[in-house]
Design a protein around this motif. Sequence first.
Motif, mmCIF file in Angstrom:
data_model
loop_
_atom_site.group_PDB
_atom_site.id
_atom_site.type_symbol
_atom_site.label_atom_id
_atom_site.label_comp_id
_atom_site.label_asym_id
_atom_site.label_seq_id
_atom_site.Cartn_x
_atom_site.Cartn_y
_atom_site.Cartn_z
ATOM 1 N N ARG A 56 9.450 -15.093 4.190
ATOM 2 C CA ARG A 56 10.437 -15.671 3.340
ATOM 3 C C ARG A 56 9.641 -16.995 2.627
ATOM 4 N NH1 ARG A 56 15.463 -18.532 6.504
ATOM 5 N NH2 ARG A 56 13.708 -19.381 7.737
ATOM 6 N N THR A 57 9.008 -17.696 3.057
ATOM 7 C CA THR A 57 8.095 -18.570 2.272
ATOM 8 C C THR A 57 6.828 -18.633 1.615
ATOM 9 O OG1 THR A 57 7.039 -19.515 4.139
ATOM 10 C CG2 THR A 57 9.121 -20.092 3.984
ATOM 11 N N GLY A 58 5.969 -17.461 2.106
ATOM 12 C CA GLY A 58 4.830 -17.236 1.466
ATOM 13 C C GLY A 58 3.821 -17.948 2.354
ATOM 14 N N VAL A 59 4.180 -18.683 3.231
ATOM 15 C CA VAL A 59 3.083 -19.640 3.938
ATOM 16 C C VAL A 59 3.526 -19.048 5.319
ATOM 17 C CG1 VAL A 59 2.412 -21.757 4.451
ATOM 18 C CG2 VAL A 59 3.299 -21.612 2.453
ATOM 19 N N SER A 60 2.269 -18.594 5.780
ATOM 20 C CA SER A 60 2.316 -18.271 7.400
ATOM 21 C C SER A 60 2.211 -19.531 8.247
ATOM 22 C CB SER A 60 1.080 -17.433 7.814
ATOM 23 O OG SER A 60 0.982 -17.173 9.051
ATOM 24 N N SER A 61 3.167 -19.477 9.218
ATOM 25 C CA SER A 61 2.960 -20.435 10.113
ATOM 26 C C SER A 61 3.022 -20.061 11.769
ATOM 27 C CB SER A 61 4.165 -21.627 10.309
ATOM 28 O OG SER A 61 5.494 -20.560 10.351
ATOM 29 N N ASN A 62 2.721 -18.699 11.735
ATOM 30 C CA ASN A 62 2.647 -17.994 12.835
ATOM 31 C C ASN A 62 1.092 -17.281 13.184
ATOM 32 O OD1 ASN A 62 4.981 -18.309 14.197
ATOM 33 N ND2 ASN A 62 5.802 -17.340 12.247
ATOM 34 N N ALA A 63 0.184 -17.567 12.285
ATOM 35 C CA ALA A 63 -1.116 -16.818 12.228
ATOM 36 C C ALA A 63 -1.861 -17.156 13.576
ATOM 37 C CB ALA A 63 -1.802 -17.410 11.276
ATOM 38 N N ALA A 64 -1.761 -18.005 14.242
ATOM 39 C CA ALA A 64 -2.211 -18.351 15.519
ATOM 40 C C ALA A 64 -1.675 -17.411 16.606
ATOM 41 C CB ALA A 64 -2.323 -19.902 16.019
ATOM 42 N N VAL A 79 -0.237 -5.554 10.700
ATOM 43 C CA VAL A 79 0.648 -6.937 10.381
ATOM 44 C C VAL A 79 1.015 -7.202 9.047
ATOM 45 C CG1 VAL A 79 -0.044 -9.383 10.697
ATOM 46 C CG2 VAL A 79 -1.026 -7.808 12.171
ATOM 47 N N GLY A 80 1.949 -7.729 8.912
ATOM 48 C CA GLY A 80 2.636 -7.995 7.565
ATOM 49 C C GLY A 80 3.505 -9.281 7.539
ATOM 50 N N GLY A 81 3.733 -9.958 6.334
ATOM 51 C CA GLY A 81 4.604 -11.066 6.221
ATOM 52 C C GLY A 81 4.185 -12.159 5.410
#
Length: 247
Positions: A56-64, A79-81
């Motif tokens: 949605r934002t183009g900034v991953s906050s779930n990479a960890a 993996v995508g998103g």
Amino acid sequence: MHLLPAIDILDGKAVRLAKGDYSRVTCYSDDPVDQARRFEEAGARWVHIVDLDGARTGVSSNAAIIERIVASTSLKSQVGGGIRSLGSIERLVCAGASRVVLGTALVRDPEFAAAAVRRYGDMLAAGIDAKSGEAAVAGWGEGSGVSASDLARSMAGLGYRHMVYTDISRDGMQTGLDPEAYRSMACAFGHPVVASGGVAGMEDVRAMLGLGDAIEGVIAGRSIYEGSLDLAKACREIDRCNKERSC
């Protein structure tokens, strides 16, 4: 063909959206890593992971979290998103991801899409999500003005050999797959596709098996979480079919 149980991550939890609508969220697990382990125990060999925040934002906050899933299981991970830079791809590749799916960037940044496939080749998949034949972007929130089939042909021309094709109108709804839509996309792409969107049960998995070489895999989410598709039984039937084809 392989079956890919899906883990869609939003705010650190495993969820499913209805038709890609972020206001229609169902949470299935507070621990996506534990969910991946359960998929592995059921016999899955692949897992399909989507960072919905990143999409949605183009900034991953779930990479960890994604890195922990890869490290904690022997599952091959697709993996995508929100993957819109070579650095994001490299981080996932270094973490052990088996395949990285590009979506919005295919439309909005074709130069990046071309550079990425030149560098990573078969590690990449073109993620094409469509509604009424039009490719969608930004976490399915916007139309692209590009037909899904034209985008598939363009990506094949750039060198993409894997594609995840999602029918947004069916995704998360358990309404069943449309086999001909996936056959048509495989024809446009010139390579097998991974089917996604609306798996209701074993009949849909068998329908995809019936398409033979047009289908590389099928993604299932809500049907597994809610019990209309038995993951263990589905994996066993797919394995049996794959062995019969190889003989």
